[in-house]
Scaffold this motif. Structure first.
Motif, PDB file in Angstrom:
ATOM      1  N   PRO A   1      37.330  51.568 -95.547  1.00 19.27           N
ATOM      2  CA  PRO A   1      37.272  52.260 -94.252  1.00 19.27           C
ATOM      3  C   PRO A   1      37.665  51.303 -93.121  1.00 19.27           C
ATOM      4  N   PRO A   2      38.037  51.851 -91.978  1.00 11.85           N
ATOM      5  CA  PRO A   2      38.447  51.000 -90.852  1.00 11.85           C
ATOM      6  C   PRO A   2      37.357  50.034 -90.371  1.00 11.85           C
ATOM      7  N   THR A   3      36.111  50.294 -90.722  1.00 11.00           N
ATOM      8  CA  THR A   3      35.042  49.374 -90.307  1.00 11.00           C
ATOM      9  C   THR A   3      35.192  47.999 -90.953  1.00 11.00           C
TER      10      THR A   3
ATOM     11  N   SER B   1      40.424  55.522 -87.331  1.00  6.16           N
ATOM     12  CA  SER B   1      40.064  56.672 -88.169  1.00  6.16           C
ATOM     13  C   SER B   1      40.873  57.897 -87.805  1.00  6.16           C
TER      14      SER B   1
END
Length: 156
Positions: free
Chosen positions: A32-34, A123
């Motif tokens: 994920p982009p995190t 996202s």
């Protein structure tokens, strides 16, 4: 000339399908982009695959294929040829539709990694049904190969 066109068309198809397979694997592995550093690495790789493999392969598949239709009189009235041409143009258009967002997200993730844009915007850059688009392109490309191999038995 016909052999050269067939060679270019076949090499383009190999490159296109290989690029799609690589993109699907990377899409599946993308965090994920995190996890910004890993996300930017994977998305950057996906953008480069589209730039250096997928786009040239799309062009190398379409142009020689259409030229082969033009220079081969036997192809002018063959139904399988026109089915391949129509689906090839659809793959080209769909490929261009997929390439843009993949390249944009690669650029945006590098910008986020450099601190120039907010991570939260990444996202929104992930295209909905991104993998499904690639699967469909791969399926239609496979159908084109099937038409090329078993052409006379499928459509006359």
């Amino acid at each position: 000339m016909q052999r050269l066109l067939k060679f270019g068309h076949s090499m383009g198809a190999i490159g296109l399908m290989g690029a799609l397979a690589c993109l699907l694997v990377l899409d599946h592995l993308a965090p994920p982009p995190t996890d910004l550093k890993s996300f930017a690495l994977i998305r950057g790789a996906m953008a480069e695959i589209t730039r250096w493999v997928m786009l040239p392969s799309l062009i190398l598949t379409l142009i020689p294929g259409l030229l082969a239709i033009g220079v081969t009189p036997a192809f002018h009235n063959a139904g399988w040829v026109w089915a391949k041409a129509a689906s090839g143009i659809l793959v080209f258009a769909g490929g261009l539709h997929a390439i843009g967002p993949l390249q944009d997200l690669g650029t945006q993730s590098a910008e986020a990694l450099a601190g120039r844009i907010d991570v939260a915007t990444l996202s929104a850059g992930i295209a909905p049904n991104e993998a499904m688009t690639m699967w469909i392109l791969l399926a239609v490309s496979t159908a084109n190969v099937v038409l090329a191999i078993w052409r006379g038995r499928i459509l006359r």
